[in-house]
Each structure stands twice: as C-alpha cells, then as structure tokens.
Design an enzyme around this catalytic site. Structure first.
Site, PDB file in Angstrom:
ATOM      1  N   SER A  19     -10.800   0.213  13.620  1.00  0.00           N
ATOM      2  CA  SER A  19      -9.872   1.677  13.597  1.00  0.00           C
ATOM      3  C   SER A  19     -10.767   2.581  14.200  1.00  0.00           C
ATOM      4  CB  SER A  19      -9.399   1.635  12.238  1.00  0.00           C
ATOM      5  OG  SER A  19     -10.348   2.137  11.073  1.00  0.00           O
ATOM      6  N   LYS A  87     -14.438   4.214  -0.939  1.00  0.00           N
ATOM      7  CA  LYS A  87     -13.315   3.991  -1.793  1.00  0.00           C
ATOM      8  C   LYS A  87     -12.748   2.371  -1.678  1.00  0.00           C
ATOM      9  CE  LYS A  87      -9.797   5.971   1.024  1.00  0.00           C
ATOM     10  NZ  LYS A  87      -9.039   4.742   1.312  1.00  0.00           N
ATOM     11  N   ASP A  88     -13.401   1.823  -0.434  1.00  0.00           N
ATOM     12  CA  ASP A  88     -12.754   0.414  -0.328  1.00  0.00           C
ATOM     13  C   ASP A  88     -13.577  -0.679  -1.110  1.00  0.00           C
ATOM     14  OD1 ASP A  88     -10.632   1.321   1.034  1.00  0.00           O
ATOM     15  OD2 ASP A  88     -11.620   1.215   3.034  1.00  0.00           O
ATOM     16  N   THR A 131       3.501   7.269   1.921  1.00  0.00           N
ATOM     17  CA  THR A 131       2.255   6.742   1.354  1.00  0.00           C
ATOM     18  C   THR A 131       2.072   5.510   1.032  1.00  0.00           C
ATOM     19  OG1 THR A 131       0.397   7.268  -0.230  1.00  0.00           O
ATOM     20  CG2 THR A 131       2.695   7.604  -0.950  1.00  0.00           C
ATOM     21  N   SER A 133      -0.273   4.523  -1.163  1.00  0.00           N
ATOM     22  CA  SER A 133      -1.042   4.482  -2.191  1.00  0.00           C
ATOM     23  C   SER A 133      -0.315   4.893  -3.347  1.00  0.00           C
ATOM     24  CB  SER A 133      -2.091   5.475  -2.337  1.00  0.00           C
ATOM     25  OG  SER A 133      -2.513   6.052  -3.487  1.00  0.00           O
ATOM     26  N   ARG A 135      -1.367   5.464  -6.212  1.00  0.00           N
ATOM     27  CA  ARG A 135      -2.031   6.592  -6.814  1.00  0.00           C
ATOM     28  C   ARG A 135      -1.292   7.966  -6.480  1.00  0.00           C
ATOM     29  NH1 ARG A 135      -5.044  10.323  -4.637  1.00  0.00           N
ATOM     30  NH2 ARG A 135      -5.634   8.904  -2.779  1.00  0.00           N
ATOM     31  N   ARG A 136      -1.292   8.135  -5.275  1.00  0.00           N
ATOM     32  CA  ARG A 136      -0.360   9.157  -4.601  1.00  0.00           C
ATOM     33  C   ARG A 136       0.928   9.118  -5.032  1.00  0.00           C
ATOM     34  NH1 ARG A 136      -3.239   8.131   1.277  1.00  0.00           N
ATOM     35  NH2 ARG A 136      -4.978   9.707   0.868  1.00  0.00           N
ATOM     36  N   ARG A 157       2.284   1.426   5.900  1.00  0.00           N
ATOM     37  CA  ARG A 157       0.740   1.015   6.184  1.00  0.00           C
ATOM     38  C   ARG A 157       0.601   1.580   7.665  1.00  0.00           C
ATOM     39  NH1 ARG A 157      -1.970  -4.059   5.712  1.00  0.00           N
ATOM     40  NH2 ARG A 157      -3.582  -2.630   6.234  1.00  0.00           N
ATOM     41  N   GLY A 158      -0.593   1.202   8.098  1.00  0.00           N
ATOM     42  CA  GLY A 158      -0.915   1.554   9.516  1.00  0.00           C
ATOM     43  C   GLY A 158      -2.176   2.568   9.598  1.00  0.00           C
ATOM     44  N   THR A 162      -0.330   6.079  13.203  1.00  0.00           N
ATOM     45  CA  THR A 162       1.038   5.550  12.936  1.00  0.00           C
ATOM     46  C   THR A 162       1.644   6.178  12.058  1.00  0.00           C
ATOM     47  OG1 THR A 162       0.225   3.162  13.747  1.00  0.00           O
ATOM     48  CG2 THR A 162       2.048   3.398  12.217  1.00  0.00           C
ATOM     49  N   ARG A 163       0.958   6.672  11.045  1.00  0.00           N
ATOM     50  CA  ARG A 163       1.544   7.545   9.925  1.00  0.00           C
ATOM     51  C   ARG A 163       1.947   8.580  10.170  1.00  0.00           C
ATOM     52  NH1 ARG A 163      -1.744   5.215   4.294  1.00  0.00           N
ATOM     53  NH2 ARG A 163      -2.008   3.252   5.209  1.00  0.00           N
ATOM     54  N   CYS A 250      -9.241  -1.002  -6.514  1.00  0.00           N
ATOM     55  CA  CYS A 250      -8.909   0.391  -5.353  1.00  0.00           C
ATOM     56  C   CYS A 250      -7.484   0.212  -5.182  1.00  0.00           C
ATOM     57  CB  CYS A 250      -9.613   0.184  -4.257  1.00  0.00           C
ATOM     58  SG  CYS A 250      -9.457  -1.045  -3.189  1.00  0.00           S
TER      59      CYS A 250
END
Length: 325
Positions: A19, A87-88, A131, A133, A135-136, A157-158, A162-163, A250
């Site tokens: 990416s 974080k991954d 989002t 996530s 969590r978000r 996703r993306g 893209t987002r 995660c």
C-alpha cells in the site's frame, strides 16, 4: 585493494506491504537504516491476506492478517527485516522473531475528514460517518449520544485514497482516519478536525511502527536497535499489555493510550487510559491509571495488566463480545 573491498555490499532487503502508506513508512525506515549502516536498502513488496481479502477487518479476525506474510518472508530468509504498523501486530511476540526497534511515534490521534470542512459537532443529524474500526464506532456513537445527537457509522474498507474518496464523491459525510498515516503520505492538510483523545482514544500502538527481524540475525538486530525510542516502546508496551490482558485482538473495540506526564522539565509518570465499548455507543467502560515511568519491559506490562484488571471488573469482557459490524 582487495577484491572484497572492491565488491559493493549486498543490499539489505526490507519487507513491506504494497500500500501507499506502507511503502511511505517503510521508505522512511529504509532511509534511517541507510544512514546508520551506509548500506543500500531495497524494498521488497509483499502481499498479505489483509490486503487481498474483501472482508471487513473484524470479520477476518483482525489479528495478524497484515503481518503473517511478512513474518513468513523473514523466517524464509526472503527479506532481512520488515516494517509493520505496530497496531497490526498480534500481542504475543514469536520466539523466532525480534522486535528490534520501535521508532519515535507519530501523532497517535484519530482525525475527521468531512465534507465542506465540517467538524464533528457541525455534522448534520444522521450524518454518515465511515470507519472500518469497531473501536472508533463505539466512541463516536457514544460521543454523539452524550451530546443528544445521532450519526450513522458506516463500515468501510480500502486504502486512504479510497476512504477519502467516499467523502469527495458524496457517498459519506465524513470518514475517520489515523493522523499518522495522513502525515506519512503528505495528506494531513485535508483534515477538518483532530479528534481529542478525550473523545476518541486511539488503537493500542497507533502511530507507532515496528521494525522486526529474525532472532538469529543478532548483528542486524543490534543495528536496528539504534532506531528504537525507549519512551515510545514503553508506552506501546503498556497499551498492548492492556489489550492482551483483555484477551482482545486488534479488531476489538478497545482504545488505549499511554502518555508521559511531566513535573516541570522532569518526566516522572506515565498515564495509561483505556476504553472498551459496544459499537452502538450505548455502553463504555473507560478508566485510567498512573504510575512511575516504566524502566523495564516488565514494568510497562504490569501497568497495562493493572488497568485491564480494573476494566474487566467493570464489565469490559461482556462489551467486547458485542463488536460485530
């Protein structure tokens, strides 16, 4: 001059996802390693399961989907070291791999990119906020509820382009992304609001990178260790210890942030904050603890476990079971 002296040194091979963001952050690490060693560093692009699957992260299980292929390449000797978004990483470190460095952390906050330059509080009732996530979702919905407002969190996703395109194309009113990624690819100027960590705690380890190599490659590990930032490592170790003690991956709706507290010019304490919530925002468990700045790996782990124990006592485990998108 000997033949060995005339022969150019073999490039170090850095494994990275393909990416734009991964290439940018790996490129930054490559530059630092070149400066440290004087050796050439080449990027080796590797496709991970998380890059090819069309499922949302929570549906994939989250843990390890962006790192397994990179780790396999390390162990197979196809690359010399790899760079991950910390974080991954799964919270358990394999014995045959070394987390050689955690460089200084980028801004850990989440940010809003909204149409017409709007802030979160300026979004209209029922605004569609994208989002990927849980969590978000949990924290954004909780914040909206606490202010008597309604939003619709939309799973997406993306990559970053893209987002953001969902907003510029009119499909969504806003998206929430990590500030660190936007800094690294030079798009931070598109942010319409930096979300306070008092409103949205980031993912454990957000904004930090992990530089990993095979455990047997002790000489390379020693060189890479020059990139390590001890305060960042202590902070993310505490955050990930919290995540591990909650037995959450995660993709779980868990936020955590450890930051340093100073008395004048002297840094003398670390505060760890954690949150777990249902994705609709109806229930959150949010607590914090403060202790001396960790001077060892064990001290940082203990801080995370202490807060996790308090959160579990308040019902955190039951909330993590309600994270489906």
């Amino acid at each position: 001059m000997t033949e060995k002296a005339l022969r150019p040194e073999k490039p170090l091979r850095l494994g990275t996802r393909r990416s734009k963001l991964a290439m940018a952050q790996s490129g930054q690490v490559a530059d630092a390693v070149r400066e440290l060693t004087g050796r050439p560093v080449e990027l080796v692009e590797i496709t991970t399961y998380g890059d090819t699957s069309r499922e949302h992260l929570a549906q994939m299980g989250g843990t390890g989907v962006f790192v397994t292929a990179l780790r396999d390449a390390l162990l197979a000797g196809e690359v010399d070291f790899a760079v991950h978004s910390l974080k991954d990483l799964p919270t358990t470190q394999p014995d045959d791999l070394t987390l050689a460095a955690v460089p200084r952390r980028e801004d850990p906050r989440d940010v809003l990119i909204a149409r017409d330059g709007l802030t979160f509080e300026e979004l209209p009732a029922g605004a569609r906020v994208g989002t990927g996530s849980p969590r978000r979702m949990a924290q954004l919905n909780a914040y909206a509820r606490s202010h008597g407002r309604t939003i619709e969190t939309v799973p997406i996703r993306g990559n970053i382009d893209t987002r953001i395109g969902y907003v510029s194309g009119g499909e969504l009113d806003a998206v929430v992304l990590a500030a660190a990624g936007l800094h690294r690819i030079g798009r931070i100027g598109e942010v319409t609001e930096f979300l306070s960590v008092d409103t949205v705690l980031p993912a454990p380890g957000q904004g930090a990178l992990a530089v990993e190599c095979a455990a047997v490659n002790v000489d390379l590990a020693a060189v890479l260790a020059e990139l390590d930032d001890p305060y960042t490592r202590a902070a993310v170790t505490a955050e990930r210890s919290l995540l591990a003690a909650l037995e959450a991956g995660c993709s779980a709706p868990v936020g955590a942030l450890a930051d340093l507290l100073a008395d004048g010019q002297v840094v003398n304490e670390m505060r760890l904050r954690g949150v777990v919530g249902t994705t609709d925002g109806s229930t959150l468990v949010q607590l914090s603890t403060t202790g001396p700045v960790p001077t060892s790996h064990g001290d940082a782990i203990a801080l995370g476990r202490e807060l996790a124990s308090e959160m579990l006592a308040k019902g955190a485990a039951g909330l993590m079971g309600e994270r489906a998108l």
